[in-house]
Design a protein around this motif. Sequence first.
Motif, PDB file in Angstrom:
ATOM      1  N   MET A 179       0.827  -1.206   0.000  1.00 37.87           N
ATOM      2  CA  MET A 179       0.000   0.000   0.000  1.00 37.87           C
ATOM      3  C   MET A 179       0.862   1.259   0.000  1.00 37.87           C
ATOM      4  N   LEU A 180       1.953   1.235   0.770  1.00 36.55           N
ATOM      5  CA  LEU A 180       2.865   2.374   0.842  1.00 36.55           C
ATOM      6  C   LEU A 180       4.168   2.055   0.122  1.00 36.55           C
ATOM      7  N   GLU A 181       4.627   2.978  -0.706  1.00 40.51           N
ATOM      8  CA  GLU A 181       5.929   2.875  -1.354  1.00 40.51           C
ATOM      9  C   GLU A 181       6.692   4.160  -1.096  1.00 40.51           C
ATOM     10  N   LEU A 182       7.947   4.021  -0.676  1.00 38.83           N
ATOM     11  CA  LEU A 182       8.811   5.185  -0.547  1.00 38.83           C
ATOM     12  C   LEU A 182       9.918   5.069  -1.576  1.00 38.83           C
ATOM     13  N   HIS A 183       9.998   6.048  -2.461  1.00 36.35           N
ATOM     14  CA  HIS A 183      11.016   6.092  -3.504  1.00 36.35           C
ATOM     15  C   HIS A 183      12.126   7.041  -3.059  1.00 36.35           C
ATOM     16  N   GLY A 184      13.366   6.577  -3.103  1.00 35.46           N
ATOM     17  CA  GLY A 184      14.465   7.436  -2.696  1.00 35.46           C
ATOM     18  C   GLY A 184      15.797   6.722  -2.783  1.00 35.46           C
ATOM     19  N   HIS A 185      16.759   7.202  -1.990  1.00 35.52           N
ATOM     20  CA  HIS A 185      18.093   6.609  -1.954  1.00 35.52           C
ATOM     21  C   HIS A 185      18.531   6.515  -0.502  1.00 35.52           C
ATOM     22  N   LEU A 186      19.131   5.411  -0.114  1.00 40.72           N
ATOM     23  CA  LEU A 186      19.486   5.169   1.281  1.00 40.72           C
ATOM     24  C   LEU A 186      20.582   6.086   1.803  1.00 40.72           C
ATOM     25  N   PHE A 187      21.279   6.781   0.922  1.00 37.57           N
ATOM     26  CA  PHE A 187      22.324   7.720   1.364  1.00 37.57           C
ATOM     27  C   PHE A 187      21.804   9.149   1.421  1.00 37.57           C
ATOM     28  N   SER A 188      20.581   9.350   0.965  1.00 39.24           N
ATOM     29  CA  SER A 188      19.985  10.686   0.877  1.00 39.24           C
ATOM     30  C   SER A 188      19.461  11.154   2.227  1.00 39.24           C
ATOM     31  N   SER A 189      19.873  12.351   2.636  1.00 41.10           N
ATOM     32  CA  SER A 189      19.429  12.900   3.919  1.00 41.10           C
ATOM     33  C   SER A 189      17.921  13.086   3.965  1.00 41.10           C
ATOM     34  N   TYR A 190      17.333  13.549   2.872  1.00 44.14           N
ATOM     35  CA  TYR A 190      15.884  13.747   2.876  1.00 44.14           C
ATOM     36  C   TYR A 190      15.133  12.424   2.809  1.00 44.14           C
ATOM     37  N   GLY A 193      11.857  11.832 -10.492  1.00 43.83           N
ATOM     38  CA  GLY A 193      12.085  12.956 -11.388  1.00 43.83           C
ATOM     39  C   GLY A 193      10.881  13.294 -12.239  1.00 43.83           C
ATOM     40  N   ARG A 194      10.052  12.306 -12.494  1.00 45.28           N
ATOM     41  CA  ARG A 194       8.868  12.530 -13.322  1.00 45.28           C
ATOM     42  C   ARG A 194       7.678  13.046 -12.518  1.00 45.28           C
ATOM     43  N   VAL A 195       7.554  12.613 -11.256  1.00 43.16           N
ATOM     44  CA  VAL A 195       6.337  12.958 -10.501  1.00 43.16           C
ATOM     45  C   VAL A 195       6.540  14.110  -9.520  1.00 43.16           C
ATOM     46  N   HIS A 196       7.790  14.438  -9.186  1.00 46.68           N
ATOM     47  CA  HIS A 196       8.076  15.554  -8.272  1.00 46.68           C
ATOM     48  C   HIS A 196       8.271  16.823  -9.097  1.00 46.68           C
ATOM     49  N   PRO A 197       7.655  17.946  -8.691  1.00 47.08           N
ATOM     50  CA  PRO A 197       7.766  19.166  -9.507  1.00 47.08           C
ATOM     51  C   PRO A 197       9.191  19.675  -9.667  1.00 47.08           C
ATOM     52  N   GLY A 198      10.069  19.346  -8.692  1.00 42.33           N
ATOM     53  CA  GLY A 198      11.471  19.737  -8.810  1.00 42.33           C
ATOM     54  C   GLY A 198      12.374  18.583  -9.175  1.00 42.33           C
ATOM     55  N   ILE A 258      14.009  13.703  -4.573  1.00 38.07           N
ATOM     56  CA  ILE A 258      13.632  12.584  -3.711  1.00 38.07           C
ATOM     57  C   ILE A 258      13.542  13.095  -2.279  1.00 38.07           C
ATOM     58  N   PRO A 259      12.741  12.404  -1.443  1.00 43.87           N
ATOM     59  CA  PRO A 259      11.962  11.196  -1.688  1.00 43.87           C
ATOM     60  C   PRO A 259      10.557  11.507  -2.187  1.00 43.87           C
ATOM     61  N   VAL A 260       9.873  10.446  -2.588  1.00 46.00           N
ATOM     62  CA  VAL A 260       8.454  10.522  -2.961  1.00 46.00           C
ATOM     63  C   VAL A 260       7.742   9.353  -2.303  1.00 46.00           C
ATOM     64  N   LEU A 261       6.616   9.629  -1.672  1.00 45.85           N
ATOM     65  CA  LEU A 261       5.795   8.584  -1.065  1.00 45.85           C
ATOM     66  C   LEU A 261       4.579   8.350  -1.951  1.00 45.85           C
ATOM     67  N   VAL A 262       4.262   7.084  -2.186  1.00 48.28           N
ATOM     68  CA  VAL A 262       3.045   6.722  -2.911  1.00 48.28           C
ATOM     69  C   VAL A 262       2.167   5.943  -1.940  1.00 48.28           C
ATOM     70  N   ASP A 263       0.989   6.480  -1.655  1.00 55.36           N
ATOM     71  CA  ASP A 263       0.059   5.875  -0.710  1.00 55.36           C
ATOM     72  C   ASP A 263      -1.226   5.513  -1.446  1.00 55.36           C
ATOM     73  N   ASP A 264      -1.368   4.230  -1.740  1.00 53.46           N
ATOM     74  CA  ASP A 264      -2.551   3.734  -2.448  1.00 53.46           C
ATOM     75  C   ASP A 264      -2.800   4.532  -3.730  1.00 53.46           C
ATOM     76  N   GLY A 265      -1.730   4.799  -4.461  1.00 55.93           N
ATOM     77  CA  GLY A 265      -1.823   5.512  -5.728  1.00 55.93           C
ATOM     78  C   GLY A 265      -1.666   7.012  -5.620  1.00 55.93           C
ATOM     79  N   LYS A 266      -1.778   7.584  -4.419  1.00 62.49           N
ATOM     80  CA  LYS A 266      -1.635   9.032  -4.242  1.00 62.49           C
ATOM     81  C   LYS A 266      -0.166   9.372  -4.036  1.00 62.49           C
ATOM     82  N   VAL A 267       0.332  10.343  -4.798  1.00 64.14           N
ATOM     83  CA  VAL A 267       1.735  10.746  -4.726  1.00 64.14           C
ATOM     84  C   VAL A 267       1.878  11.897  -3.737  1.00 64.14           C
TER      85      VAL A 267
END
Length: 224
Positions: free
Chosen positions: A1-12, A44-49, A52-61
């Motif tokens: 249901m929840l997906e977190l997109h990012g990088h494990l070395f990224s502070s944010y 890069g496609r779904v974030h206006p800038g 990262i990161p981006v959370l996807v919750d049941d399809g909601k970005v």
Amino acid sequence: MLELHGHLFSSYTWKALIPLYANGTPFTFVPMEDGKPLHQQFCGRVHPGGHIPVLVDDGKVIVEATTIVEHLAVHHPGPAPLIPADPAAAVAARMIDRVFDNYVMGNMQRVVSAHFISRDRPEMGLREEPIAEEVAAGKKRLNQAYDWLETWLGENTLPPHTSLVTCAAAPSLFYADWVEPIGPARPRLGSLRAELLALPPVKRCVDDARPYRPYFPLGAPDRD
């Protein structure tokens, strides 16, 4: 249901991972694809800038790390008090969140970015020499933020862990101290950093990021 997109070395990315770990929230971590420019990847496609990161919750970005923490507090609450229940305390927490993001994390990243050929395209590689003016300016502002926080901590009490402040302060202080040491002249801030790094959700972020330390452009110190 929840997906977190990012990088494990990224502070944010850490900022979004910490509340998920603290509350034991089930989620799937989706790492960035190695060797592929960020603007060509999902974030890069779904974030206006294109960040990262981006959370996807049941399809909601959900974009922006602070908003991800707020979203989790509302939609996936758990034992960790991410946002203080008292409105005045919540305002103070949000203020300190901004201080850590904008003036600690922001100036740390300013110094780091001075080492890259392109701030927006780090995959292009490192400069032979960093931009000295940017390094000096970033460190000056970082020390200014350190001093402000040292004074503030002597006059105020932080909300209990794990809060929005924890999520912002832990990655900020972890990496900022690599760029410009907090030093013994700021005992409250130094103690806060040590306290945060001992928290299980933060320690997990630190340990998961260890394989990527050789990529830190200033050279990761042999500690932490």
